[in-house]
Write a protein that holds these residues in place. Structure first.
Motif, short mmCIF file in Angstrom:
data_model
loop_
_atom_site.label_atom_id
_atom_site.label_comp_id
_atom_site.label_asym_id
_atom_site.label_seq_id
_atom_site.Cartn_x
_atom_site.Cartn_y
_atom_site.Cartn_z
N ASP A 107 0.85 -1.18 0.00
CA ASP A 107 0.00 0.00 0.00
C ASP A 107 0.89 1.24 0.00
O ASP A 107 1.73 1.40 0.89
N PRO A 108 0.74 2.14 -0.98
CA PRO A 108 1.61 3.33 -1.01
C PRO A 108 1.48 4.19 0.24
O PRO A 108 2.44 4.86 0.63
N GLU A 109 0.32 4.17 0.89
CA GLU A 109 0.15 4.97 2.09
C GLU A 109 0.92 4.41 3.28
O GLU A 109 1.11 5.09 4.28
N GLU A 110 1.37 3.16 3.16
CA GLU A 110 2.14 2.53 4.24
C GLU A 110 3.62 2.40 3.89
O GLU A 110 4.38 1.76 4.61
N PHE A 111 4.03 3.04 2.79
CA PHE A 111 5.39 2.86 2.29
C PHE A 111 6.44 3.24 3.34
O PHE A 111 7.37 2.47 3.61
N VAL A 112 6.31 4.42 3.93
CA VAL A 112 7.30 4.90 4.89
C VAL A 112 7.31 4.01 6.13
O VAL A 112 8.37 3.65 6.65
N GLU A 113 6.13 3.62 6.60
CA GLU A 113 6.04 2.75 7.78
C GLU A 113 6.70 1.40 7.52
O GLU A 113 7.40 0.86 8.38
N ILE A 114 6.49 0.85 6.32
CA ILE A 114 7.09 -0.43 5.97
C ILE A 114 8.61 -0.30 5.91
O ILE A 114 9.35 -1.17 6.39
N ARG A 115 9.09 0.78 5.34
CA ARG A 115 10.54 1.02 5.29
C ARG A 115 11.13 1.07 6.70
O ARG A 115 12.17 0.46 6.97
N GLU A 116 10.45 1.76 7.60
CA GLU A 116 10.94 1.85 8.97
C GLU A 116 10.92 0.50 9.67
O GLU A 116 11.82 0.16 10.43
N THR A 117 9.88 -0.30 9.39
CA THR A 117 9.80 -1.63 9.99
C THR A 117 10.95 -2.52 9.55
O THR A 117 11.58 -3.21 10.36
N LEU A 118 11.27 -2.49 8.26
CA LEU A 118 12.38 -3.30 7.76
C LEU A 118 13.70 -2.86 8.38
O LEU A 118 14.56 -3.69 8.70
N ASN A 119 13.86 -1.57 8.56
CA ASN A 119 15.11 -1.06 9.13
C ASN A 119 15.22 -1.34 10.63
O ASN A 119 16.32 -1.58 11.14
N GLU A 120 14.08 -1.34 11.32
CA GLU A 120 14.12 -1.50 12.77
C GLU A 120 13.96 -2.94 13.23
O GLU A 120 14.51 -3.34 14.25
N GLU A 121 13.20 -3.74 12.48
CA GLU A 121 12.86 -5.08 12.95
C GLU A 121 13.41 -6.20 12.08
O GLU A 121 13.28 -7.37 12.42
N TRP A 122 14.04 -5.85 10.97
CA TRP A 122 14.60 -6.89 10.11
C TRP A 122 16.05 -6.53 9.81
O TRP A 122 16.79 -6.10 10.69
N ARG A 123 16.47 -6.69 8.57
CA ARG A 123 17.88 -6.49 8.22
C ARG A 123 18.10 -5.23 7.40
O ARG A 123 19.11 -5.09 6.71
N GLY A 124 17.15 -4.32 7.47
CA GLY A 124 17.28 -3.10 6.69
C GLY A 124 16.79 -3.28 5.27
O GLY A 124 16.31 -4.36 4.88
#
Length: 209
Positions: A107-124
């Motif tokens: 969802d484009p409206e969740e793009f920034v949130e998803i980016r932050e999740t990958l950086n904070e909770e996964w491997r970036g």
């Protein structure tokens, strides 16, 4: 008789159905060889948010478990896993017949949130503006490149191929190497489609996943 192998430019780009003996109706599922259940569920369900909708023995090899995940629109990605297999996070091996990456829409409206999740909770992740779409790239627990992509415009799924094929023709007429925003905009105008353009963050247009 020429033995010349036909090149990419020899093939017509069009959204029209080809004159072939059959036509597919969509993607049903893609199946990959996975490692174990825990690591697979941790990434695809707990990080990417795909529901685990079916689990059963592999019908061709009951020693393996077959996991089915809903990617978000009813289309399925599945994995053959075995609890004795360890995950291998090294980059995937490439070559003819190999999988380069999987791309899932977000969802484009969740793009920034998803980016932050990958950086904070996964491997970036890496973020790129691909001209006609916007993408995040990460890797799963086995080193497979995962792309999370959104179109820049709210193009209906049933018109997407038509828009891309029209943009391709415009790109070639323009002499551009790659499809750019202006080519999509011209295609939408030519096709009489008044669609919303999403508000997405600025990003580099470079390469490297």
């Amino acid at each position: 008789m020429s033995n010349r192998r036909r090149q990419a430019d020899d093939f017509e780009i069009t959204a029209d159905l080809p004159d072939s003996p059959m036509h597919t109706t969509g993607t049903d599922h893609i199946t990959l060889i996975g490692s174990n259940t825990e690591d697979t569920v941790e990434f695809y369900r707990d990080i990417l948010g795909m529901p685990l909708v079916l689990r059963q023995p592999n019908l061709d090899d009951p020693s393996q478990t077959h996991l089915f995940f809903d990617t978000g629109d009813g289309r399925i990605v599945t994995f053959f896993v075995n609890e004795d297999r360890d995950s291998d996070p090294r980059p995937q091996r490439t070559g003819v017949g190999a999988v380069h990456h999987l791309s899932f829409s977000i969802d484009p409206e969740e793009f920034v949130e998803i980016r932050e999740t990958l950086n904070e909770e996964w491997r970036g992740c890496n973020e790129f503006d691909r001209g006609i779409f916007h993408s995040l790239y990460t890797q799963d627990h086995n080193g497979l490149v995962i792309e999370l992509s959104t179109d820049k415009w709210a193009i209906p799924d049933d018109r997407r191929g038509e828009v891309l094929a029209t943009a391709q023709r415009i790109r070639e007429e323009d002499g551009a190497d790659f499809a750019e925003e202006r080519h999509i905009e011209q295609a939408l105008d030519e096709l009489g489609m008044d669609v919303e353009k999403y508000d997405l963050p600025d990003a580099d247009t470079g390469s490297g996943v």
